[in-house]
Design an enzyme around this catalytic site. Structure first.
Site, mmCIF file in Angstrom:
data_model
loop_
_atom_site.group_PDB
_atom_site.id
_atom_site.type_symbol
_atom_site.label_atom_id
_atom_site.label_comp_id
_atom_site.label_asym_id
_atom_site.label_seq_id
_atom_site.Cartn_x
_atom_site.Cartn_y
_atom_site.Cartn_z
ATOM 1 N N GLY A 1 7.823 3.883 2.943
ATOM 2 C CA GLY A 1 8.479 4.925 3.442
ATOM 3 C C GLY A 1 10.368 4.391 4.108
ATOM 4 N N GLY A 2 10.287 5.739 4.068
ATOM 5 C CA GLY A 2 12.002 5.269 5.107
ATOM 6 C C GLY A 2 12.628 4.007 5.737
ATOM 7 C CG PHE A 3 12.547 4.992 8.999
ATOM 8 C CD1 PHE A 3 14.049 5.052 8.680
ATOM 9 C CD2 PHE A 3 12.734 6.126 9.034
ATOM 10 C CE1 PHE A 3 15.032 5.807 8.942
ATOM 11 C CE2 PHE A 3 12.915 7.173 8.437
ATOM 12 C CZ PHE A 3 14.306 7.114 9.116
ATOM 13 C CB ALA A 4 8.076 1.441 7.973
ATOM 14 C CB SER A 5 6.949 -1.302 4.054
ATOM 15 O OG SER A 5 7.747 -1.405 3.747
ATOM 16 C CB VAL A 6 1.158 0.451 4.481
ATOM 17 C CG1 VAL A 6 -0.275 -0.475 5.611
ATOM 18 C CG2 VAL A 6 2.230 0.856 5.671
ATOM 19 C CG LEU B 1 -2.023 -1.745 1.481
ATOM 20 C CD1 LEU B 1 -2.553 -1.115 2.394
ATOM 21 C CD2 LEU B 1 -2.816 -0.831 0.225
ATOM 22 C CG ASP C 1 2.479 15.356 10.899
ATOM 23 O OD1 ASP C 1 2.051 16.005 10.774
ATOM 24 O OD2 ASP C 1 2.522 13.910 10.600
ATOM 25 C CE LYS D 1 2.959 2.756 10.677
ATOM 26 N NZ LYS D 1 3.009 3.566 11.360
#
Length: 777
Positions: free
Chosen positions: A23-28, A20, A139, A43
């Site tokens: 990112g730099g540190f994680a994938s979903v 889905l 945020d 995640k």
């Protein structure tokens, strides 16, 4: 929350499907639980990456907070677990993805006000739930608002959320999305729950307009606009929408509307009708259901808007400590008790509560001040040790609330208070190359005194002196300080600004009270006070000069123990206490939106008024009783070590017969014209020419026969007299430049009806009581 046993505790218990977001540190990933057959989002956070970049505490904090939450407007965290390589968060799947992407790619237009109100109501309901548990999200943006299958709003991404120990706790971390970040966070000031309210204002503006209010091409320019709170309000929005946005985007967090007040605002009442939270999609029913996504977490989804939605991450000043291994912190969710102190995020211990300006102004003593509040702050006694041993300024943060715009020039600096309340110091040095004084340093201080920007404009050359301060600029984040961390090399600049503000406050009335014996004015300092008795006597009290008493002839009474002085002082003490009590009562009555000050109580007793001064309360406000203006405030002389006021001595020739005749008669208007876009120009029978400008200020040009010079009265009633050889401030000089043109027009104006009778009176002098310098409005 569904039982965690419904969901698997290892990745093998899930059917992982398509990606889905990454990112730099994680994938979903989208996934299906093999036990419950429920679609979820997983995640997957790379443990090596977060440990190498110091984000271990961030992930631990996200899990600590998110695992406790259950609300219709908050994305649910079902469970979490880990293996050797990854930390897994099993999340509720938001089938319709990010609200921002939905608006840009599928709706292809801004939301209507009805749709925006429905979204706003759900977001506010979710934030109220978070704030009730002292959780600050930090945020809130359209990228972190997800749409469920039923088109409900889900607040996601708790990677920057923080748990406060109490609602008024403050933090100093610089984090958030540039287009939604609040001014106090950008300025690295202490901030709390109102920072989320600002983000809600940016969110509502973006929903209704289609773009964020402070959006620019670059992050730095965006943050500059945020600090200055400069945005354009589209005229097509309804009055209710504009009013709510303005209240949400108040620069000062103390002035922002609360979330509870948002639910009662006419914008929601009008467009939604009712204040209870509803899970009915309502106006969102028309939205298609074509996207699939999930919690973005630390992931930044790739899109055409990624440049504009770039997030600021991990600029925490307190993150230098080593973090425990993540395996020790990931406990079963049942052990994460909401009130369990031992499981609260470690960083909490470093949060600090910083008192607001209002806290420091409480419990004022209603007595005559006995110390000099403007004494130089140059010794070690002027600083106090902070908890870690470093020295800080003893003086409280300055505050410019209710002070009118003003601008003064001294030998080495030009000092201004802007309409926004910001204080600007422009330090001047002579540049031989240009053969003129140039602005070499600029210090800008926010109206609450807590944000300071110091920089050198055009280093080496400086800027030419103008009629107004240079445009706001933040060359780099190293130029931005707050009251708590201002380097000691800049303390003198802050003290200089504070003394300037203090002097302006000492001349700005807060309470005007008409007693039985005189007109009393308590100034904004709450220590400076004056009484002008109807008999002509005067009592002045200041923190610098103490008590001064003048008799009806203007002579100073050197012996304050004599009967005459004692009576005046006793009445002054009584009126001072009364004014302080009035101020304290009104402080309790006023609200954030509506101030009670300045205020005038009562009126001068009719028996003590000159016949020409009596008026009906419903008369035309332009029907003044005029007199030759006199100075009641001297020109201002500043230095870093002292501040004093000096009066310009004018030689009044009182021996001429005509002047005696003028003094014996009321000074009445003989000519009057109205000049568009300027104001009302009046010529008085004594030869004085007055210009009442539309901004509330007034300039009086006094003829030489009466001593000459100029009297400038600000909109707040503060008057200053300038002699013929005095250096005029920019505001006065700008108005004086218009006088020749106005006097030419005045010459062509016909005489008023009372002009002939005035001339006849001047031919036959009579003995009358002199008309004192007073204007009745």
């Amino acid at each position: 929350m569904m039982s965690t046993r419904t969901f698997g505790e290892t990745i093998e218990e899930y059917e992982v499907q398509h990606l889905l977001g990454k990112g730099g540190f994680a994938s979903v990933y989208k996934a299906r639980c093999l036990h419950s057959h429920q679609d979820v989002a997983i995640k997957m956070i790379d443990k090596k990456l977060i440990q190498g970049t110091g984000l271990t505490s961030r992930v631990r904090q996200e899990v600590e907070i998110h695992s406790r939450l259950k609300h219709p407007s908050v994305l649910q965290l079902y469970t979490f677990f880990q293996d050797v390589n990854y930390v897994y968060l099993v999340l509720e799947l938001a089938h319709n993805g990010e609200l921002q992407r939905y608006m840009k790619q599928h709706l292809l237009r801004p939301f209507t006000e009805s749709e925006g109100a429905t979204i706003l109501r759900q977001v506010v309901a979710g934030l109220l739930y978070l704030h009730s548990h002292n959780i600050m999200h930090r945020d809130i943006s359209l990228s972190n608002l997800l749409l469920s299958k039923e088109m409900h709003i889900k607040i996601a991404d708790f990677g920057l959320a923080t748990q406060l120990k109490r609602p008024d706790e403050r933090h100093m971390t610089m984090c958030g999305t540039p287009n939604y970040i609040s001014p106090e966070v950008v300025s690295r000031l202490s901030h709390g729950l109102p920072a989320d309210v600002w983000s809600v204002g940016c969110m509502l503006y973006t929903l209704l307009v289609g773009r964020p209010p402070f959006e620019t091409e670059g992050v730095e320019s965006t943050l500059n606009k945020v600090v200055m709170s400069e945005f354009m309000m589209p005229s097509h929005l309804s009055f209710e929408a504009q009013d709510l946005i303005h209240k949400l985007l108040k620069k000062s967090p103390h002035e922002r509307i609360t979330l509870e007040q948002v639910l009662r605002h006419p914008f929601l009442k009008r467009t939604v009708g009712g204040s209870s939270y509803s899970t009915t999609p309502g106006a969102l029913n028309e939205f298609s259901q074509s996207l699939a996504s999930s919690d973005s977490g630390i992931v930044t989804f790739a899109s055409s808007d990624s440049r504009k939605s770039h997030r600021l991450r991990s600029v925490d000043n307190s993150s230098g400590q080593s973090m425990p291994q993540i395996m020790e912190e990931y406990l079963p969710s049942s052990n994460l008790g909401y009130d369990s102190k031992e499981h609260r995020p470690v960083y909490e211990q470093h949060g600090s509560y910083l008192p607001t300006p209002g806290d420091q102004l409480e419990n004022r003593d209603a007595k005559w001040p006995g110390t000099n509040n403007l004494a130089p702050f140059t010794s070690d006694s002027d600083m106090i040790p902070s908890p870690v041993g470093e020295k800080r300024l003893l003086m409280p943060p300055l505050e410019t609330k209710r002070l009118q715009p003003t601008r003064y020039k001294t030998k080495n600096a030009i000092m201004s208070i802007l309409r926004t309340g910001e204080v600007v110091l422009e330090f001047v040095k002579f540049k031989v190359k240009y053969n003129e004084d140039r602005i070499t340093d600029i210090c800008r201080i926010s109206e609450d005194g807590r944000r300071i920007i110091i920089y050198q404009p055009d280093p080496g050359r400086g800027l030419p002196i103008r009629e107004h301060p240079p445009d706001p600029l933040i060359p780099s984040e190293n130029c931005v300080y707050n009251y708590e961390n201002l380097p000691n090399k800049h303390w003198k600049k802050y003290v200089y600004a504070a003394r300037f503000v203090g002097l302006v406050k000492s001349k700005t009335p807060k309470i005007t009270f008409f007693s039985s014996l005189g007109k009393c004015q308590l100034m904004e300092t709450m220590t400076d006070f004056e009484v002008r008795f109807y008999s002509g006597a005067k009592l002045l009290k200041s923190s610098t000069d103490g008590v001064k008493v003048f008799n009806s002839n203007g002579a100073v009474l050197s012996d304050n123990g004599c009967a005459e002085a004692r009576n005046l002082i006793d009445h002054g003490n009584e009126c001072f206490s009364h004014c302080v009590n009035i101020s304290n009562a009104l402080e309790l009555a006023q609200t954030k939106e509506n101030t009670c000050f300045p205020v005038t109580i009562g009126r001068r007793p009719a028996a003590d008024m000159h016949a020409g001064q009596r008026f009906d309360g419903l008369r035309d406000t332009t029907n003044f009783a005029y007199s030759t203006p006199k100075s009641n405030q001297g020109s201002i002389n500043f230095s870093v070590s002292t501040i004093s006021t000096t009066r310009s001595a004018s030689d009044y020739n009182s021996n001429t017969p005509r002047l005696n005749m003028l003094a014996a008669h009321q000074n009445v208007p003989i000519k009057r014209i109205t000049v568009p876009e300027i104001g009302i120009v009046t010529e008085l029978s004594h030869g004085v020419v007055q210009v009442q400008f539309y901004d509330g200020s007034m300039v009086s040009v006094i003829p030489k026969v009466q001593g000459g010079g100029i009297t400038y009265t600000q909109a707040n009633g503060l008057s200053t007299h300038f002699g013929n050889n005095d250096d005029l401030p920019f505001a006065v000089r700008d108005r004086i430049n218009q006088m020749p043109q106005l006097q030419m027009k005045l010459k062509c104006a016909p005489l008023l009806g009372n002009a002939r009778s005035v001339d006849c009176h001047l031919m036959t002098p009579k003995t009358t009581t002199p008309f004192y310098n007073r204007m009745i409005i």
